[in-house]
Design a protein around this motif. Structure first.
Motif, PDB file in Angstrom:
ATOM      1  N   VAL A 200      78.635  23.264   5.326  1.00  0.00           N
ATOM      2  CA  VAL A 200      78.710  24.716   5.455  1.00  0.00           C
ATOM      3  C   VAL A 200      79.699  24.964   6.592  1.00  0.00           C
ATOM      4  N   GLU A 202      82.328  26.572   9.206  1.00  0.00           N
ATOM      5  CA  GLU A 202      82.665  27.797   9.906  1.00  0.00           C
ATOM      6  C   GLU A 202      83.904  27.548  10.756  1.00  0.00           C
ATOM      7  N   PRO A 283      79.329  29.626  -0.039  1.00  0.00           N
ATOM      8  CA  PRO A 283      79.411  30.411   1.197  1.00  0.00           C
ATOM      9  C   PRO A 283      79.819  31.861   0.988  1.00  0.00           C
ATOM     10  N   SER A 284      80.662  32.131  -0.014  1.00  0.00           N
ATOM     11  CA  SER A 284      81.113  33.511  -0.237  1.00  0.00           C
ATOM     12  C   SER A 284      79.971  34.435  -0.627  1.00  0.00           C
ATOM     13  N   LYS A 285      78.871  33.868  -1.123  1.00  0.00           N
ATOM     14  CA  LYS A 285      77.701  34.658  -1.531  1.00  0.00           C
ATOM     15  C   LYS A 285      76.483  34.388  -0.654  1.00  0.00           C
ATOM     16  N   ASP A 286      76.650  33.535   0.373  1.00  0.00           N
ATOM     17  CA  ASP A 286      75.532  33.147   1.244  1.00  0.00           C
ATOM     18  C   ASP A 286      74.380  32.552   0.446  1.00  0.00           C
ATOM     19  N   SER A 300      68.873  31.289   0.406  1.00  0.00           N
ATOM     20  CA  SER A 300      69.863  32.036   1.181  1.00  0.00           C
ATOM     21  C   SER A 300      70.302  31.212   2.384  1.00  0.00           C
ATOM     22  N   ILE A 301      71.628  31.254   2.696  1.00  0.00           N
ATOM     23  CA  ILE A 301      72.144  30.569   3.880  1.00  0.00           C
ATOM     24  C   ILE A 301      72.847  31.565   4.808  1.00  0.00           C
ATOM     25  N   LYS A 302      72.348  32.810   4.819  1.00  0.00           N
ATOM     26  CA  LYS A 302      72.922  33.800   5.726  1.00  0.00           C
ATOM     27  C   LYS A 302      72.862  33.309   7.163  1.00  0.00           C
ATOM     28  N   ASP A 303      71.766  32.682   7.522  1.00  0.00           N
ATOM     29  CA  ASP A 303      71.656  31.976   8.793  1.00  0.00           C
ATOM     30  C   ASP A 303      71.711  30.491   8.464  1.00  0.00           C
ATOM     31  N   PRO A 304      72.871  29.831   8.670  1.00  0.00           N
ATOM     32  CA  PRO A 304      73.016  28.449   8.200  1.00  0.00           C
ATOM     33  C   PRO A 304      72.047  27.461   8.839  1.00  0.00           C
TER      34      PRO A 304
END
Length: 498
Positions: A200, A202, A283-286, A300-304
């Motif tokens: 993931v 960043e 990642p583009s959709k979390d 969900s990976i909004k908070d990785p």
């Protein structure tokens, strides 16, 4: 990926690489493996005389290609083949960056210059034993998974039982700013090792989701319950500071193994969930999809650092081992694979049928945290294989065409299949490439481990034979040639049209 037991002890490979290529200097003798769910045989497995005779007759009649013979549909060309060289172990996964392809091998990894896909050139070969050596790249960093118990984290390690506290398994990090001389810079130990991993990425950091499974009370670093994944944070400018930052639980429960699929005897023929085999992130959709032995999950990976499960499904009729996952471009479908037999079984035959050892296609319905996975159909290659050929659904990637859901996929000795799941209820194969059986006397492990589409070509890492490059010429896939990526780790799916 080929599922390997925690105590696997195996030959480490050659002592040096030729032509100035980088390699560590180490050899070791082979030893036996202890079978695990989905474990593949280390050596050939005898088949019945009738199965041998059927394989020979199938070749004579033209039903299957001859031993090692290459065949393909009219819309695919085999443009290059590079045999194994300094690394004789099992070839595993692939990653891409610019004009380079990175090929995992149980003995280390190999870097190819693919600026001319019809004539790949070896840039480096690194001897660093540790199955599976699942591989990925991000910027100047390369990551390798170690899922075999080692004496330490170095590339000079030797095999050591998982029952010893000092044994090591986990993630290795290399600096590949100089592709001809990769430099080993960090290692992070993880619970139960790292069978596979998913990046993931960043801007400042790369997060790694580490998948592993099969805990045992006798393993000090891999005890049950093992109901989640390890999360590693790697600072790009200081990769030597890579560290474990969490172990999110994906299958909470009160039992000794957590709350995943209990497997047999409750669900006969289904693997008990004791971790995840492979994760794919979008990642583009979390979003992420997890193939976790007896369960498929959407999260969900909004908070990785703190992934959150949204939905979970099981198929206790036709899925034995949830192996991997692929989103479509719109993120309204997921293809899960069932690695029935662990990659070492002959499951592409009439006896097994079309719904086992296959892909399961699920629609994603709803929005946000209320999204659900809804089963639509199965897909399996329509070409039966001999009972001496290991064959089952394995690693693949999207072929990026707007308005279509097209995928290329490896099927071990079933070869490489290109198929269309735009209508998730009626998937169909549109192209294929395969070799004939390695043997008509034994069930040997071979064939395509990974088959991925990258910048106009299909690349396949064949377990036994080496590195293959294919080109598909078909009006349905031709638009994908206009899509060029700077980097591709298939389990970190890009937004192809951003």
């Amino acid at each position: 990926m080929l599922n390997v037991s925690r105590n696997r002890r195996r030959r480490l490979g050659v002592a040096a690489a030729a032509g100035g290529l980088l390699a560590a200097l180490l050899t070791a003798a082979p030893a036996a493996a202890i079978p695990d769910p989905g474990d593949s045989p280390a050596a050939g497995k005898e088949v019945s005389r009738s199965a041998q005779a059927e394989a020979r007759e199938a070749i004579r009649s033209g039903e299957i290609p001859g031993q090692d013979e290459v065949v393909h549909s009219d819309n695919i060309r085999h443009v290059a083949h590079v045999p194994k060289d300094a690394l004789p172990g099992i070839n595993s996964d692939l990653a891409f960056q610019g004009r380079y392809a990175f090929a995992g091998n149980y003995d280390g990894f190999r870097i190819f210059d693919i600026s001319d896909p019809k004539a790949p050139k070896t840039v480096a070969q690194v001897l660093c034993p540790g199955s599976q050596n699942d591989i990925s790249v991000s910027g100047d960093l390369l990551f390798l998974s170690t899922d075999s118990s080692r004496s330490d984290s170095s590339c000079n390690s030797t095999t050591q039982p998982a029952t010893e506290k000092s044994s090591w398994e986990g993630m290795k990090v290399f600096d590949i700013s100089d592709k001809r001389n990769p430099r080993y810079v960090a290692a992070v130990e993880t619970a139960c090792g790292s069978h596979t991993h998913t990046l993931v990425p960043e801007r400042k950091n790369v997060y790694i989701y580490v998948s592993s499974y099969s805990p045992n009370a006798a393993y000090p670093d891999c005890r049950p319950p093992h109901d989640g994944i390890s999360v590693i944070k790697v600072p790009r400018k200081a990769p030597h500071e890579a560290a474990l930052v969490g172990f999110p639980v994906l299958f909470p429960g009160e039992g000794p193994d957590g709350g995943g699929n209990p497997g047999a005897p409750t669900n006969p023929g289904v693997s008990k969930t004791t971790g995840c085999h492979d994760l794919t992130v979008l990642p583009s959709k979390d979003l992420a999809a997890g193939a976790c032995m007896g369960d498929g999950i959407l999260f969900s990976i909004k908070d990785p650092e703190r992934p959150k499960v949204i939905d979970r499904v099981q198929d206790n009729v036709n899925f034995a081992f949830w192996h991997s996952a692929t989103f479509n471009q719109k993120a309204d479908k997921v293809v899960f694979t069932d690695e029935l037999g662990g990659g070492g079984g002959a499951t592409c035959n009439a006896e097994t049928g079309p719904n086992r050892g296959a892909d399961g296609i699920y629609d994603i319905v709803g929005k946000g945290d209320r999204q659900k996975l809804v089963f639509r159909s199965y897909f399996k290659i329509p070409r039966h294989q001999a009972d001496t050929e290991n064959c089952v659904a394995h690693n693949g990637s999207l072929i990026p065409v707007k308005g279509k859901d097209l995928m290329v996929q490896a099927w071990y000795q079933g070869g490489v299949s290109v198929w269309d799941f735009t209508d998730s209820s009626k998937p169909k194969e549109i192209a294929y490439f395969e070799r004939g059986p390695l043997s008509t006397e034994q069930l040997l492990t071979g064939g395509s481990w990974s088959a991925y589409y990258y910048n106009g070509y299909i690349y396949s890492n064949d377990i036994a034979k080496g590195f293959d490059v294919l080109r598909i010429d078909d009006r349905r896939t031709d638009p994908a040639r206009r899509v060029h990526l700077r980097e591709l780790n298939v389990q970190t799916q890009p937004d192809y049209f951003d």
